[in-house]
Write an enzyme that holds these catalytic residues in place. Structure first.
Site: not given
Lengths: 108, 526
Positions: B78, B173, B197
């Site tokens: 990420k 996210s 997330s």
């Protein structure tokens, strides 16, 4: 209770971030309203919790230098620099007052 | 087959036995990334460095000396983890062009094991959001939008153009990471989890999403959102794979003093056959308003599954669950206000041309660099931290946090081993519908089932369970005791085996949407 312009102005100074428009201010109002639900909870006698690891000792290492000497690497990412210094514009100049600033709050 | 299979059993074995070479595996993943660019899962694809890593891995395999199970395995990270020499943007203008001088500890650990880093995945700006829709590089599309399973269930459109607006979100996210794993472009991906997330997009994308216990895995190099709740998250296609990655990442890091010092022993998951000694808790408050009847039914079915297999399944209560989102809202914005203060344009990241004074430069830089969501949270956080508000909001929220954590402690002390809950309120919604509500509203709705585990620092995992009526993945969540990941994953693995979640059938998508491709970059470094 609406947040006063003084507080909004104060927040812009503290955060160095602007509300930008009515939506931004509205966003804060809604956030406060949302947070007010906390007051429904009875927390008498309850200690605030900083960390879920509060029952443990924080790790402290020996005060020895184990790495560093990477000035060049670190300076690479800065836009304005001179020799081994980050260059900042003049300090000790406060943000202009509300009346003189280009902020949405001026109209309030 | 190696590409679509699991890390541990298929891909790793194939590499060891020489049936496929690391460079070949890497090339195939890179090609797949290119052909699935419309998903917008990757912000940066590190093609050159990945191929180089694959070559090094190949040399090791030829010598018969692979570093471990992960040697030569393509992974994605990420884009809020620092990666040396590769741009780290947090999907924000504030960090566009920022090339980190160091690797986050978890990234370093993966590289030390020979993993091949394919690239950095897309997210909501600074990990603030539950849709992976609010980053500067655009939203991530859920691969299941293009699956046969979803298409079969969609109302047929009169003209093919309309299919464009049908695509569903990944959740967030860590949506890019979830999409990357779900679409087979990598075998494992790192996400982060502060309010759900990792688990939320895992549920929507039909992959395993593990949130480890706070303090188990190092946060050094993970650009912080909420220091007291953030954890690196692991996304894989199977529970076994998650256990493998966990084994390589967990453990004390001298560079992160919030990692516990206990000795961590990596473990292999046993094949549980007898669940009669297990006590599964079903928290009644997780039957939250807005929970779809479909998911409610699935949750009930899962509880029955355990019951019929001999486990003790009991209803429990976590009375302060409904306050976790409000509590999170205050604590998160407060920590964000502090954490975002480092972005001033002086040492790294975007810097405004404004030069009149330090303060005005900072203000202009932050004005230009942050999106509305980030700025909104900073301002809210500063409000709650004002002297006149500190006691009533920040301290109050910290007290409520203790109540939430105590709820869990009480339940686990009463003999419950694992909690079983839904992960999300519904299956993935179409993007056009998702954006009708603002970020804070969405986050408040979507985080309700996942956030409390972050409050209490507990380990939790999403296991893909079944397809919804719309042909989209639905997952269920298991929450375990602190640092009892082995038990948590063992139960999750048993459940995974029972439900036999179907593999995604990705259709060939012939599209030429140039607008989406604009943000995709292939990074090449000397």
């Amino acid at each position: 209770q609406n947040v006063t312009v003084e507080v909004l102005d104060h927040l812009e100074h503290l955060a160095l971030v602007d509300f930008r428009d009515a939506e931004g201010v509205e966003r804060l109002q809604k956030a406060i309203q949302f947070a007010d639900q906390l007051h429904e909870v009875n927390t008498d006698g309850v200690e605030p919790m900083d960390s879920v690891l509060e029952d443990r000792c924080l790790y402290l290492r020996e005060d020895d230098v184990t790495e560093g000497n990477c000035t060049g690497e670190l300076l690479k990412n800065a836009r304005e620099k001179v020799e081994e210094y980050f260059v900042a514009p003049p300090g000790n100049i406060p943000l202009p007052k509300l009346e003189e600033r280009d902020t949405f709050l001026q109209g309030s | 087959a190696a590409l679509r299979g699991g890390l541990r059993f298929q891909a790793s074995a194939a590499l060891r036995e020489g049936r496929v070479a690391p460079t070949e595996l890497c090339q195939r993943c890179l090609a797949l990334i290119k052909s699935t660019r419309f998903l917008n899962a990757y912000i940066t694809v590190a093609e050159q460095t990945a191929l180089k890593q694959a070559e090094e891995s190949e040399k090791r395999y030829r010598r018969g000396q692979p570093l471990g199970v992960l040697d030569g395995i393509p992974i994605a990270v990420k884009d809020n983890f620092n990666t040396a020499g590769i741009e780290t943007t947090c999907a924000s203008n504030m960090l566009k062009g920022y090339i980190s001088p160091y690797n986050a500890t978890v990234v370093q650990k993966l590289l030390d094991q020979g993993a091949v880093l394919l690239g950095k995945t897309n997210l909501d700006e600074f990990a603030m959001g539950s849709g992976s829709t609010d980053g500067v590089f655009g939203p991530v599309r859920n691969p299941w939008s293009y699956s046969r399973q979803y298409k079969e269930k969609s109302i047929p459109k009169s003209c093919s153009e309309d299919e464009e607006s049908d695509w569903v979100i990944t959740g967030g996210s860590s949506g890019g990471s979830a999409a990357a794993v779900s679409s087979f472009t990598c075998f494992a991906a790192l996400g982060s989890d502060t309010g759900g997330s990792t688990r939320n997009p895992a549920a929507h994308c039909g992959v395993v999403g593990l949130k480890p216990t706070y303090g188990l895995i190092s946060r050094h190099g993970l650009i912080p959102l909420v220091n007291s709740m953030d954890v690196p998250g692991i996304l894989t296609r199977s529970v076994d794979d998650a256990a493998v990655v966990l084994g390589l990442l967990a453990g004390h890091d001298p560079k992160d003093s919030t990692t516990i010092q206990d000795n961590f022993k990596p473990f292999e998951l046993p094949n549980l056959t007898d669940v009669s000694k297990l006590s599964i808790g079903i928290p009644k408050e997780y039957r939250a308003p807005g929970l779809s009847s479909e998911i409610l039914a699935l949750w009930s079915k899962a509880a029955d599954l355990f019951k019929n297999a001999g486990a003790k399944v009991i209803e429990v209560s976590l009375p302060h669950t409904c306050y976790s989102i409000v509590c999170y809202h205050v604590l998160c914005t407060a920590e964000v206000a502090s954490n975002m203060a480092r972005f001033d344009g002086l040492e790294y990241g975007h810097r405004s041309d404004m030069n009149k004074s330090t303060e005005s430069m900072y203000a202009a830089t932050r004005r230009e660099g942050f999106n509305d969501v980030v700025r909104g949270r900073i301002l809210s956080g500063n409000y709650f931290l004002l002297k006149q508000n500190y006691e009533n909001y920040f301290i109050k929220a910290q007290k409520v946090r203790r109540l939430i954590a105590n709820d869990f402690a009480k339940v686990f002390k009463s003999g419950v081993d694992i909690l079983l809950t839904p992960t999300t309120l519904s299956d993935a919604v179409p993007y056009m519908e998702f954006i009708k509500e603002d970020n804070r509203t969405r986050s408040a709705q979507d985080d309700i089932l996942t956030q409390a585990a972050n409050m209490a620092g507990l380990p939790a995992i999403n296991v893909p369970t079944a397809l919804s009526e719309r042909g989209l993945p639905v997952g269920l969540q298991f929450i375990g005791r602190s640092f009892q990941e082995k038990q948590l994953l063992t139960v999750a693995k048993w459940f995974e085996k029972q439900v036999k979640f179907p593999m995604i059938q990705l259709e060939e998508v012939k599209r030429h949407d140039h607008n989406v491709f604009q943000h995709q970059k292939s990074a090449s470094f000397s």
